[in-house]
Design a protein around this motif. Structure first.
Motif, short mmCIF file in Angstrom:
data_model
loop_
_atom_site.label_atom_id
_atom_site.label_comp_id
_atom_site.label_asym_id
_atom_site.label_seq_id
_atom_site.Cartn_x
_atom_site.Cartn_y
_atom_site.Cartn_z
N TYR A 40 0.91 -3.25 -11.71
CA TYR A 40 1.94 -3.61 -10.74
C TYR A 40 1.31 -3.78 -9.37
CZ TYR A 40 5.39 -2.43 -14.28
OH TYR A 40 6.13 -2.41 -15.43
N SER A 43 1.09 -8.54 -4.87
CA SER A 43 0.67 -9.94 -4.77
C SER A 43 -0.39 -10.22 -5.82
CB SER A 43 0.10 -10.24 -3.38
OG SER A 43 -1.16 -9.61 -3.21
N HIS A 62 2.14 -7.58 -13.24
CA HIS A 62 3.50 -7.80 -12.75
C HIS A 62 3.47 -7.83 -11.22
CE1 HIS A 62 5.41 -7.03 -16.71
NE2 HIS A 62 4.37 -6.23 -16.86
N THR A 63 4.00 -8.91 -10.66
CA THR A 63 4.11 -9.04 -9.21
C THR A 63 5.55 -9.37 -8.85
OG1 THR A 63 3.51 -11.38 -9.34
CG2 THR A 63 1.72 -9.83 -8.95
N PRO A 64 5.98 -9.11 -7.62
CA PRO A 64 7.36 -9.38 -7.25
C PRO A 64 7.64 -10.86 -7.06
CG PRO A 64 6.14 -8.63 -5.35
CD PRO A 64 5.22 -8.50 -6.53
N HIS A 65 8.92 -11.21 -7.15
CA HIS A 65 9.34 -12.55 -6.78
C HIS A 65 8.96 -12.79 -5.33
CE1 HIS A 65 12.14 -15.78 -5.59
NE2 HIS A 65 12.13 -16.13 -6.85
N ARG A 66 8.69 -14.03 -4.97
CA ARG A 66 8.24 -14.34 -3.61
C ARG A 66 9.16 -13.77 -2.54
NH1 ARG A 66 6.05 -20.61 -3.48
NH2 ARG A 66 4.18 -20.28 -4.79
N ALA A 67 10.45 -13.82 -2.78
CA ALA A 67 11.41 -13.33 -1.79
C ALA A 67 11.21 -11.83 -1.57
CB ALA A 67 12.83 -13.61 -2.24
N LEU A 68 11.00 -11.08 -2.66
CA LEU A 68 10.80 -9.64 -2.53
C LEU A 68 9.46 -9.34 -1.87
CD1 LEU A 68 12.13 -8.39 -5.98
CD2 LEU A 68 13.20 -8.12 -3.75
N TRP A 76 8.47 -2.86 -2.06
CA TRP A 76 8.48 -3.17 -3.50
C TRP A 76 7.71 -2.11 -4.27
CZ3 TRP A 76 4.64 -4.52 -7.08
CH2 TRP A 76 5.12 -5.02 -8.31
N SER A 80 10.78 -0.56 -6.01
CA SER A 80 11.03 -1.42 -7.17
C SER A 80 10.20 -1.02 -8.37
CB SER A 80 10.75 -2.89 -6.82
OG SER A 80 11.67 -3.37 -5.88
#
Length: 380
Positions: A40, A43, A62-68, A76, A80
């Protein structure tokens, strides 16, 4: 077992904690392939650093959605990731770089392990900004006390975690670090390629590490000026900091500027070859959590001179030599001994290679797995 990791350092850092984190995953994927490893990171960072890890079917990033990610990687990571690891039915989360996500503190159904590398910011506060010292103490201390188990990379750090953070002895285990097996398999052509590409001198002693005050490169420069062998150069490989100017000024005053070579942003391609060409490795650091460059040098068959005062004796073993980090005369004398005494040199090389067998990926994967299994027993 489903094991998750905070992978920010894996995806973004080319040295230090990044190397440690990638080494852990490389060892586990090779010797414990039956597990599932979830990384996790806030980026994708620099894919060239971890591309080979993702070739293992057991590893997922696993990386966050760009908005997050735009809202803040720290948010995050702390809030998250705990939800995501529960949804993924993760058995255990390992914080590889001194901390755990806040949302996993005393979390139910997820075992937690954190690696604490060192408490240098407490032992040597003068090298850190006040705000950094405050944040590190709070984050690292809280993570160590909250984790089911703490891994330290040396007995020195283990004692510090127990004594300074107040963690129970039975919850802290030392699992040493290691290095890439490439350093034990250096070929003559790698040495030649590094020498040509980086314009290395014919004969040199080597220092590898961030060129910052704590790592004490000034002592090596002062020793260089006192050596009997005036043909030996000093090659220092590491991240540039403002301390570099102090090193250059001292070399100029001592008249050894032409024998000092500072190399920055040297890629992993050439590093084994740089080690392979060195006559002696010097690491006069005032304080380390462990000392991976020493392990790399011993694997490469290079005699090592470290410094007293922290845990470098754990990394270098009984046949490496150690200097007072404030005594340039002593360091110069030790370097001269290694260069002149052929039998001592041979002993340091042979015994050093035997000593670092305890830091192999196979052994470290075994030791990590034992900690993981111990933690999981409390959740059955």
């Amino acid at each position: 077992m489903n094991i998750a990791f905070d992978a920010k350092r894996i995806t973004n850092n080319a040295t230090g904690l990044g190397n440690y984190s990638r080494f852990v995953l490389e060892a586990l994927t090779e010797y414990r392939p039956e597990n599932r490893y979830l990384l996790y990171s806030p980026s994708i960072g620099r894919p060239e650093l971890y591309r080979e890890l993702l070739e293992h079917r057991s590893v997922q990033l696993h990386t966050p959605h760009r908005a997050l990610a735009f809202l803040g990687g720290s948010l995050w990571r702390n809030y998250s990731i705990p939800r995501l690891v529960r949804e993924a039915k993760v058995d255990l989360f390992h914080g590889l770089s001194n901390e755990l996500p806040l949302g996993l503190y005393r979390a139910q159904r997820v075992g937690t392990v954190v690696t604490i590398h060192d408490l240098a910011f407490i032992r040597y506060p003068q090298y850190y900004k006040p705000i950094d010292r405050l944040l590190y103490r709070r984050k690292y201390g809280a993570s160590a006390r909250a984790a089911d188990h703490v891994i330290t990379v040396s007995e020195q750090t283990r004692r510090d975690v127990i004594g300074i953070f107040g963690v129970e002895e039975e919850r802290v285990t030392t699992v040493y670090q290691g290095c890439s097996e490439r350093f034990a398999q250096i070929q003559p052509e790698e040495v030649a390629a590094a020498r040509q590409a980086l314009r290395l001198p014919q004969r040199y002693m080597l220092f590898v590490g961030s060129i910052e005050e704590r790592k004490n490169l000034l002592l090596a420069v002062e020793a260089l000026a006192q050596l009997q062998d005036k043909e030996l150069h000093l090659v220092a490989v590491g991240r540039r900091t403002p301390y570099v100017q102090q090193v250059l000024d001292r070399a100029r005053r001592l008249g050894v500027t032409s024998r000092l070579h500072l190399l920055h942003q040297v890629g992993a391609t050439y590093l084994p070859g740089i080690y392979g060409g060195a006559e002696v490795f010097v690491y006069p650091s005032r304080f380390e959590g462990f000392g991976i460059p020493i392990i790399e040098a011993l694997n490469a068959g290079v005699p090592v001179i470290g410094a007293t005062g922290s845990c470098l004796e754990e990394a270098g073993g009984p046949t490496s030599l150690y200097t007072d980090p404030d005594n340039a005369d002593m360091l110069a004398s030790l370097i001269d001994r290694v260069l002149i005494d052929i039998s001592l040199r041979r002993l340091m090389i042979d015994e050093g290679r035997s000593y670092v067998e305890r830091f192999t990926p196979k052994r470290i994967a075994r030791d990590l797995s034992q900690v993981y299994e111990q933690v999981m027993l409390t959740y059955e």
